[in-house]
Scaffold this motif. Structure first.
Motif, PDB file in Angstrom:
ATOM      1  N   THR A   1     -57.054 -28.548 -64.379  1.00 16.47           N
ATOM      2  CA  THR A   1     -56.103 -28.521 -65.347  1.00 16.47           C
ATOM      3  C   THR A   1     -54.718 -29.491 -64.298  1.00 16.47           C
ATOM      4  O   THR A   1     -54.664 -29.635 -63.411  1.00 16.47           O
ATOM      5  CB  THR A   1     -55.595 -27.260 -64.647  1.00 16.47           C
ATOM      6  N   ASP A   2     -53.615 -29.394 -65.598  1.00 16.20           N
ATOM      7  CA  ASP A   2     -52.435 -29.909 -65.394  1.00 16.20           C
ATOM      8  C   ASP A   2     -51.464 -28.476 -64.629  1.00 16.20           C
ATOM      9  O   ASP A   2     -50.802 -29.659 -64.353  1.00 16.20           O
ATOM     10  CB  ASP A   2     -51.598 -30.845 -66.289  1.00 16.20           C
ATOM     11  N   GLY A   3     -51.968 -27.975 -64.476  1.00 13.12           N
ATOM     12  CA  GLY A   3     -51.442 -26.568 -63.769  1.00 13.12           C
ATOM     13  C   GLY A   3     -50.321 -26.253 -64.783  1.00 13.12           C
ATOM     14  O   GLY A   3     -49.822 -25.409 -64.112  1.00 13.12           O
ATOM     15  N   SER A   4     -50.107 -26.280 -65.802  1.00  9.65           N
ATOM     16  CA  SER A   4     -49.544 -25.688 -66.475  1.00  9.65           C
ATOM     17  C   SER A   4     -50.641 -24.296 -67.191  1.00  9.65           C
ATOM     18  O   SER A   4     -49.734 -23.208 -67.703  1.00  9.65           O
ATOM     19  CB  SER A   4     -49.607 -26.401 -68.460  1.00  9.65           C
ATOM     20  N   GLN A   5     -51.286 -23.789 -66.446  1.00 12.59           N
ATOM     21  CA  GLN A   5     -52.030 -22.746 -67.038  1.00 12.59           C
ATOM     22  C   GLN A   5     -51.508 -21.256 -66.214  1.00 12.59           C
ATOM     23  O   GLN A   5     -50.707 -21.694 -64.332  1.00 12.59           O
ATOM     24  CB  GLN A   5     -53.839 -22.740 -66.363  1.00 12.59           C
ATOM     25  N   GLN A   6     -50.861 -20.391 -66.267  1.00  7.78           N
ATOM     26  CA  GLN A   6     -49.606 -19.223 -66.004  1.00  7.78           C
ATOM     27  C   GLN A   6     -50.753 -18.496 -64.230  1.00  7.78           C
ATOM     28  O   GLN A   6     -51.528 -18.239 -65.761  1.00  7.78           O
ATOM     29  CB  GLN A   6     -49.017 -19.005 -66.225  1.00  7.78           C
ATOM     30  N   ASN A   7     -50.257 -17.840 -63.953  1.00  9.95           N
ATOM     31  CA  ASN A   7     -51.269 -17.245 -63.351  1.00  9.95           C
ATOM     32  C   ASN A   7     -50.177 -15.958 -64.011  1.00  9.95           C
ATOM     33  O   ASN A   7     -49.886 -15.079 -64.527  1.00  9.95           O
ATOM     34  CB  ASN A   7     -50.523 -16.584 -61.568  1.00  9.95           C
ATOM     35  N   HIS A   8     -52.142 -14.625 -63.784  1.00 11.38           N
ATOM     36  CA  HIS A   8     -51.527 -13.009 -64.725  1.00 11.38           C
ATOM     37  C   HIS A   8     -50.635 -12.270 -63.693  1.00 11.38           C
ATOM     38  O   HIS A   8     -50.978 -13.040 -62.652  1.00 11.38           O
ATOM     39  CB  HIS A   8     -53.271 -12.455 -64.562  1.00 11.38           C
ATOM     40  N   VAL A   9     -50.127 -11.517 -64.362  1.00 14.09           N
ATOM     41  CA  VAL A   9     -49.202 -10.913 -63.950  1.00 14.09           C
ATOM     42  C   VAL A   9     -49.262  -9.386 -64.344  1.00 14.09           C
ATOM     43  O   VAL A   9     -48.415  -8.908 -65.434  1.00 14.09           O
ATOM     44  CB  VAL A   9     -48.287 -11.489 -63.436  1.00 14.09           C
ATOM     45  N   GLU A  10     -50.341  -9.112 -64.014  1.00 14.45           N
ATOM     46  CA  GLU A  10     -50.080  -7.255 -64.307  1.00 14.45           C
ATOM     47  C   GLU A  10     -50.140  -6.103 -63.417  1.00 14.45           C
ATOM     48  O   GLU A  10     -50.715  -7.375 -61.684  1.00 14.45           O
ATOM     49  CB  GLU A  10     -51.898  -7.242 -64.623  1.00 14.45           C
ATOM     50  N   GLU A  11     -50.249  -5.072 -63.430  1.00 16.09           N
ATOM     51  CA  GLU A  11     -49.566  -4.161 -62.415  1.00 16.09           C
ATOM     52  C   GLU A  11     -50.857  -2.998 -62.521  1.00 16.09           C
ATOM     53  O   GLU A  11     -51.480  -2.714 -63.362  1.00 16.09           O
ATOM     54  CB  GLU A  11     -48.377  -3.352 -62.751  1.00 16.09           C
ATOM     55  N   LEU A  12     -51.710  -2.404 -61.004  1.00 16.15           N
ATOM     56  CA  LEU A  12     -52.442  -1.812 -60.612  1.00 16.15           C
ATOM     57  C   LEU A  12     -52.380  -0.455 -59.180  1.00 16.15           C
ATOM     58  O   LEU A  12     -52.103  -1.747 -58.261  1.00 16.15           O
ATOM     59  CB  LEU A  12     -54.113  -2.250 -60.932  1.00 16.15           C
ATOM     60  N   LYS A  13     -52.093   0.216 -59.994  1.00 13.43           N
ATOM     61  CA  LYS A  13     -52.111   1.399 -58.913  1.00 13.43           C
ATOM     62  C   LYS A  13     -52.878   2.141 -58.972  1.00 13.43           C
ATOM     63  O   LYS A  13     -53.201   2.757 -59.929  1.00 13.43           O
ATOM     64  CB  LYS A  13     -50.548   1.291 -58.933  1.00 13.43           C
ATOM     65  N   VAL A  14     -53.774   2.530 -57.608  1.00 17.71           N
ATOM     66  CA  VAL A  14     -54.193   3.759 -57.217  1.00 17.71           C
ATOM     67  C   VAL A  14     -53.900   4.502 -56.835  1.00 17.71           C
ATOM     68  O   VAL A  14     -54.343   3.940 -55.335  1.00 17.71           O
ATOM     69  CB  VAL A  14     -55.480   3.400 -57.408  1.00 17.71           C
ATOM     70  N   ASP A  15     -53.926   5.666 -56.531  1.00 12.28           N
ATOM     71  CA  ASP A  15     -53.455   6.843 -55.298  1.00 12.28           C
ATOM     72  C   ASP A  15     -52.446   6.211 -54.668  1.00 12.28           C
ATOM     73  O   ASP A  15     -53.054   6.158 -53.287  1.00 12.28           O
ATOM     74  CB  ASP A  15     -54.794   7.102 -54.699  1.00 12.28           C
ATOM     75  N   GLY A  16     -51.322   5.655 -55.147  1.00 12.35           N
ATOM     76  CA  GLY A  16     -49.942   5.202 -54.541  1.00 12.35           C
ATOM     77  C   GLY A  16     -50.505   3.863 -53.726  1.00 12.35           C
ATOM     78  O   GLY A  16     -49.441   3.721 -53.446  1.00 12.35           O
ATOM     79  N   ALA A  17     -51.467   3.323 -53.654  1.00 10.59           N
ATOM     80  CA  ALA A  17     -52.314   2.057 -53.652  1.00 10.59           C
ATOM     81  C   ALA A  17     -51.771   1.006 -54.614  1.00 10.59           C
ATOM     82  O   ALA A  17     -52.562   1.067 -55.809  1.00 10.59           O
ATOM     83  CB  ALA A  17     -53.327   1.849 -52.294  1.00 10.59           C
ATOM     84  N   ASP A  18     -51.147   0.304 -54.272  1.00  9.32           N
ATOM     85  CA  ASP A  18     -51.149  -1.227 -55.258  1.00  9.32           C
ATOM     86  C   ASP A  18     -51.884  -2.290 -55.033  1.00  9.32           C
ATOM     87  O   ASP A  18     -52.582  -2.817 -53.676  1.00  9.32           O
ATOM     88  CB  ASP A  18     -49.541  -2.174 -54.655  1.00  9.32           C
ATOM     89  N   TYR A  19     -53.173  -1.950 -56.152  1.00  5.44           N
ATOM     90  CA  TYR A  19     -54.275  -3.675 -56.047  1.00  5.44           C
ATOM     91  C   TYR A  19     -53.790  -4.638 -56.950  1.00  5.44           C
ATOM     92  O   TYR A  19     -54.558  -5.118 -57.623  1.00  5.44           O
ATOM     93  CB  TYR A  19     -55.285  -2.598 -56.766  1.00  5.44           C
ATOM     94  N   SER A  20     -52.615  -4.351 -57.594  1.00  3.98           N
ATOM     95  CA  SER A  20     -52.071  -5.885 -58.265  1.00  3.98           C
ATOM     96  C   SER A  20     -52.661  -6.954 -58.417  1.00  3.98           C
ATOM     97  O   SER A  20     -53.303  -8.671 -58.693  1.00  3.98           O
ATOM     98  CB  SER A  20     -50.963  -6.112 -58.343  1.00  3.98           C
ATOM     99  N   ASN A  21     -52.547  -7.025 -56.180  1.00  2.00           N
ATOM    100  CA  ASN A  21     -52.969  -8.220 -55.397  1.00  2.00           C
ATOM    101  C   ASN A  21     -54.518  -9.340 -55.995  1.00  2.00           C
ATOM    102  O   ASN A  21     -55.684  -9.809 -55.452  1.00  2.00           O
ATOM    103  CB  ASN A  21     -52.422  -8.418 -54.524  1.00  2.00           C
ATOM    104  N   VAL A  22     -55.364  -7.639 -55.772  1.00  2.07           N
ATOM    105  CA  VAL A  22     -56.557  -7.815 -56.294  1.00  2.07           C
ATOM    106  C   VAL A  22     -57.106  -8.153 -57.752  1.00  2.07           C
ATOM    107  O   VAL A  22     -57.519  -8.837 -58.340  1.00  2.07           O
ATOM    108  CB  VAL A  22     -57.169  -6.855 -56.287  1.00  2.07           C
ATOM    109  N   LEU A  23     -56.227  -7.143 -58.709  1.00  2.00           N
ATOM    110  CA  LEU A  23     -56.376  -7.642 -60.295  1.00  2.00           C
ATOM    111  C   LEU A  23     -56.076  -8.778 -60.494  1.00  2.00           C
ATOM    112  O   LEU A  23     -56.945  -9.144 -61.626  1.00  2.00           O
ATOM    113  CB  LEU A  23     -55.451  -6.465 -61.092  1.00  2.00           C
ATOM    114  N   ASN A  24     -55.248  -9.973 -60.431  1.00  4.58           N
ATOM    115  CA  ASN A  24     -54.464 -10.548 -60.282  1.00  4.58           C
ATOM    116  C   ASN A  24     -55.507 -11.696 -60.546  1.00  4.58           C
ATOM    117  O   ASN A  24     -55.554 -12.604 -61.708  1.00  4.58           O
ATOM    118  CB  ASN A  24     -53.281 -10.719 -60.151  1.00  4.58           C
ATOM    119  N   PRO A  25     -55.631 -12.244 -59.265  1.00  4.52           N
ATOM    120  CA  PRO A  25     -56.415 -13.180 -59.349  1.00  4.52           C
ATOM    121  C   PRO A  25     -57.921 -13.108 -60.243  1.00  4.52           C
ATOM    122  O   PRO A  25     -58.976 -14.030 -59.505  1.00  4.52           O
ATOM    123  CB  PRO A  25     -56.707 -13.503 -58.119  1.00  4.52           C
ATOM    124  N   LEU A  26     -58.460 -11.810 -60.102  1.00  4.85           N
ATOM    125  CA  LEU A  26     -59.942 -11.086 -60.481  1.00  4.85           C
ATOM    126  C   LEU A  26     -59.308 -12.407 -62.074  1.00  4.85           C
ATOM    127  O   LEU A  26     -60.701 -13.072 -62.614  1.00  4.85           O
ATOM    128  CB  LEU A  26     -60.182  -9.913 -61.014  1.00  4.85           C
TER     129      LEU A  26
END
Length: 119
Positions: free
Chosen positions: A44-69
């Motif tokens: 790709t030419d690099g124009s694809q943006q990364n996802h920026v979603e939020e996922l918190k479960v039981d006080g832990a932030d799993y956004s860093n797992v969700l977004n690359p997924l």
């Protein structure tokens, strides 16, 4: 261009449910990716943006797992092998970090699946 909202919600919901219940094999299914098509496309030419979603479960932030997924799912749909590998690599790192910062080893099946997908 992110994934369609219904796909994001489906992937996010599956991951959230499995994490909330601390279901090791459910988490593994949630982070598993479909196979790549056999034919590669140019990088790709690099124009694809990364996802920026939020996922918190039981006080832990799993956004860093969700977004690359989510990024990996999109890259697979776009048949972009290089971007898929980059996203899978980030996902591998995020799951490994989550495993290291969680009590117990209930994320081992997810790490196994992510490792298999990355390599």
């Amino acid at each position: 261009m992110p994934l369609p909202r219904n796909e994001i919600n489906s992937i996010k919901g599956s991951l959230r449910s499995a994490l909330s219940a601390k279901q090791p094999h459910g988490i593994a299914r949630a982070v598993d990716l479909p196979p790549l098509p056999k034919v590669a496309v140019p990088p790709t030419d690099g124009s694809q943006q990364n996802h920026v979603e939020e996922l918190k479960v039981d006080g832990a932030d799993y956004s860093n797992v969700l977004n690359p997924l989510l990024d990996a799912h999109l890259a697979i749909q776009m048949n972009d092998m290089a971007r898929t590998y980059e996203s899978q690599s980030s996902l591998h790192s995020a799951v490994n970090h989550a495993l290291g910062s969680s009590k117990g080893n209930w994320l081992i099946p997810a790490l196994h699946v992510v490792s298999r997908n990355t390599h």
